[in-house]
Scaffold this active site. Sequence first.
Site, PDB file in Angstrom:
ATOM      1  N   SER A  56       0.846  -1.200   0.000  1.00 24.16           N
ATOM      2  CA  SER A  56       0.000   0.000   0.000  1.00 24.16           C
ATOM      3  C   SER A  56       0.883   1.252   0.000  1.00 24.16           C
ATOM      4  O   SER A  56       1.695   1.424  -0.910  1.00 24.16           O
ATOM      5  CB  SER A  56      -0.938  -0.039   1.211  1.00 24.16           C
ATOM      6  OG  SER A  56      -1.861   1.016   1.152  1.00 24.16           O
ATOM      7  N   ASP A 105      -8.616  -5.451  -5.291  1.00 25.55           N
ATOM      8  CA  ASP A 105      -8.273  -4.347  -4.392  1.00 25.55           C
ATOM      9  C   ASP A 105      -9.245  -3.200  -4.649  1.00 25.55           C
ATOM     10  O   ASP A 105      -9.095  -2.455  -5.614  1.00 25.55           O
ATOM     11  CB  ASP A 105      -6.823  -3.916  -4.653  1.00 25.55           C
ATOM     12  CG  ASP A 105      -6.361  -2.798  -3.726  1.00 25.55           C
ATOM     13  OD1 ASP A 105      -7.223  -2.150  -3.104  1.00 25.55           O
ATOM     14  OD2 ASP A 105      -5.144  -2.580  -3.640  1.00 25.55           O
ATOM     15  N   ASP A 159     -13.708 -16.735 -16.609  1.00 29.28           N
ATOM     16  CA  ASP A 159     -12.450 -17.496 -16.548  1.00 29.28           C
ATOM     17  C   ASP A 159     -12.690 -19.007 -16.500  1.00 29.28           C
ATOM     18  O   ASP A 159     -11.752 -19.794 -16.315  1.00 29.28           O
ATOM     19  CB  ASP A 159     -11.596 -17.043 -15.361  1.00 29.28           C
ATOM     20  CG  ASP A 159     -12.338 -17.149 -14.026  1.00 29.28           C
ATOM     21  OD1 ASP A 159     -13.299 -17.931 -13.935  1.00 29.28           O
ATOM     22  OD2 ASP A 159     -11.951 -16.440 -13.084  1.00 29.28           O
ATOM     23  N   ASP A 194     -18.171 -13.838 -13.141  1.00 24.71           N
ATOM     24  CA  ASP A 194     -17.417 -14.874 -12.425  1.00 24.71           C
ATOM     25  C   ASP A 194     -16.975 -16.024 -13.329  1.00 24.71           C
ATOM     26  O   ASP A 194     -15.871 -16.549 -13.197  1.00 24.71           O
ATOM     27  CB  ASP A 194     -18.256 -15.403 -11.243  1.00 24.71           C
ATOM     28  CG  ASP A 194     -17.467 -16.329 -10.332  1.00 24.71           C
ATOM     29  OD1 ASP A 194     -16.235 -16.450 -10.532  1.00 24.71           O
ATOM     30  OD2 ASP A 194     -18.065 -16.925  -9.418  1.00 24.71           O
ATOM     31  N   HIS A 230      -6.948  -5.556  -0.662  1.00 25.09           N
ATOM     32  CA  HIS A 230      -5.844  -4.622  -0.473  1.00 25.09           C
ATOM     33  C   HIS A 230      -4.822  -5.222   0.501  1.00 25.09           C
ATOM     34  O   HIS A 230      -5.046  -5.211   1.706  1.00 25.09           O
ATOM     35  CB  HIS A 230      -6.380  -3.292   0.039  1.00 25.09           C
ATOM     36  CG  HIS A 230      -5.373  -2.188   0.015  1.00 25.09           C
ATOM     37  ND1 HIS A 230      -4.820  -1.720  -1.159  1.00 25.09           N
ATOM     38  CD2 HIS A 230      -4.803  -1.467   1.007  1.00 25.09           C
ATOM     39  CE1 HIS A 230      -3.963  -0.761  -0.877  1.00 25.09           C
ATOM     40  NE2 HIS A 230      -3.927  -0.590   0.432  1.00 25.09           N
ATOM     41  N   ASP A 271     -16.251 -19.332  -8.851  1.00 26.87           N
ATOM     42  CA  ASP A 271     -15.619 -19.427  -7.525  1.00 26.87           C
ATOM     43  C   ASP A 271     -15.587 -18.076  -6.812  1.00 26.87           C
ATOM     44  O   ASP A 271     -14.818 -17.900  -5.864  1.00 26.87           O
ATOM     45  CB  ASP A 271     -14.192 -19.974  -7.677  1.00 26.87           C
ATOM     46  CG  ASP A 271     -13.358 -19.121  -8.616  1.00 26.87           C
ATOM     47  OD1 ASP A 271     -13.899 -18.129  -9.153  1.00 26.87           O
ATOM     48  OD2 ASP A 271     -12.172 -19.430  -8.832  1.00 26.87           O
TER      49      ASP A 271
END
Length: 547
Positions: free
Chosen positions: A195, A412, A267, A264, A452, A271
């Site tokens: 961060s 994030d 890909d 979702d 994050h 999950d």
Amino acid sequence: MKVDSFAVAAALIASSIPSVTATGGNNFTRRCGRLIQTFKNPNTKVLSSGYVTKGTNVTYPDIHPTCGQGWIVAQADMCRLSLNVTTSSTSNIIMEVWLPENWKSSGQRFAMTGNGGVGGCLTLSDLAFTTSLGFATVGHNNGHDGLSSLPFLNKPEVVRDFAWRATLVATQVGKAATNFFYQSSLAKSYYIGCSGGGRQGMKIAQDFPEEYDGIIAGDPAADFHRLVAGGLYYSYQTGPPTAATWLSLEQWKAVDAEVLAQCDTIDGVEDTVLEDPLRCNPRFETMLCGQLETWATHQCLTPAQVSAVEKIYSPVYGNKGRFVAPRFQPGNDQNLGFYLIYGSPSELGVEYLRYAIKNDASWNLPPTLDEFLDIMDDLLDNDPIGVSANNPNLTPLKNSGHKLLVYHGESDGYYSHENTLRLYEATARNMTLKAKQLDDFYRLFPISGLNHCGGGNGAWFFGASGQNGLGISGVDPNESLIMKMVSWVENGIAPETLRGYQVNPLTGRLEGAIRDHCRHPLKNTYKGVGDPLAPENWECKLGTKYP
Ligand SMILES: *[C@@H]1O[C@H](CO)[C@@H](O)[C@H](O)[C@H]1NC(C)=O
Ligand SMILES: *[C@@H]1O[C@H](CO)[C@@H](O)[C@H](O)[C@H]1NC(C)=O
Ligand SMILES: *[C@@H]1O[C@H](CO)[C@@H](O)[C@H](O)[C@H]1NC(C)=O
Ligand SMILES: *[C@@H]1O[C@H](CO)[C@@H](O)[C@H](O)[C@H]1NC(C)=O
Ligand SMILES: *[C@@H]1O[C@H](CO)[C@@H](O)[C@H](O)[C@H]1NC(C)=O
């Protein structure tokens, strides 16, 4: 568990040690206690020094209330040194130098830890963990205490420490203390931070790469003004709770669920984790209420709400048409990011502008978005305090032979990973290097399902900055990220992938998916058969077309 208020311990050690003879086994302890008299360095005052055994509860009774837990259990027998270093006539930094007893047999390594947010708090878990691996490890307060920007008000030298100087000075003083204490030269230097600490890592890579052999920068808030801009922009789009454009937290969670519903399986695996959020471009009109439908009856949204959601999930452009901040990160795990949007305007952003930039304690956000964007345009053009770490030219790093490892959580919600991808591509263009050539010294790992720095729905645990203090069990410290950097720097074994583990949030155990996260621009791709929780059923591929 011994409770050791540091000043008391140092005094006890200082008074009890002189009776130990120079030929006894206590040289380390004795020399540690005496550092308070013996360590001399320009602008440096030793506040205390004392031996600490593994298992000791090291406490910080005067810790700033915004810095969280004021204690950490030492994980190594070590010498603990506390320093006050003057950086100008109106600024200073407080540093901790933890010097493990097994340093010489552990590779004579030096490590620096970073700060989060706008700095000012030690990352105690990184300090303790890295020391346990035998590194002489430094932490510092970045020139001010606490997470608020208040100490910056009319203190340009304090601001300068925050922007870059504290990291450089703490590095130089920390190395001097390490070499002095062990009467030996340190072999290799490492940096770890996430961060705000990731931003500090990028500053090192760009401005003083010669200081560190290996730099790990996590979720780097490197384009700091884009972080401020993104966070505050949300509040202009949602307005106060009375506005037609406002959404409740419950409604934001429904928005997140809609993002997953649409994205979702892109890909190939359902999950709740988006392996490549760039492919996720949801259409929020699906959430519109029909005739006579309401949130209460149908969990649907009004047109005004849908348009606010669309704006938040779209990139921000300033009044000069320039890019200001990426869209809100889709696939956010209902974590930090939504609280940022949902609450009042980002306090970090408002305080930063008020105290570090405007130097006016009564300053407040302007009423209109246009006025706000003018401020952001100006900050992006001028970076008045030099806080940004967005220089794409890493030629000095490349020439130094040193290594930079960057990772960024793809969920994030606080600072989008798109910022980090953009900086990588800017470096590729600036230096005219292909990814394979950048790989020699700069590797970027987007981590699916990582929020994050820590937490998330994916295989987010890989022993990175901050993660080692979370009490996750069943972890091999030798597999932690900093040891992967050691392999790269000292043995030339560069990480091809980063193995991450899913964590059961209730038990804190590694459980579920294991994923070998690919380095940019490769993408983790499900092979289509086999247990998707197992890493061998995925492969790193370039330009894969998903079904
Ligand atoms: C203690 O320090 C002295 C002087 O540095 C050294 O000669 C001696 O070998 C050390 N003793 C032990 C047990 O390490
Ligand atoms: C360490 O000391 C602090 C302050 O006294 C206390 O709150 C904390 O629980 C202690 N931790 C452990 C592990 O004993
Ligand atoms: C550190 O030194 C400065 C002077 O440079 C002083 O104002 C400050 O009080 C000192 N801080 C501590 C904790 O000793
Ligand atoms: C690379 O970046 C440097 C520093 O920002 C800049 O001065 C230079 O013009 C850039 N070069 C190219 C080819 O973009
Ligand atoms: C980690 O590696 C060191 C050095 O190779 C070794 O001494 C130690 O036992 C290892 N720790 C674990 C938990 O495997």
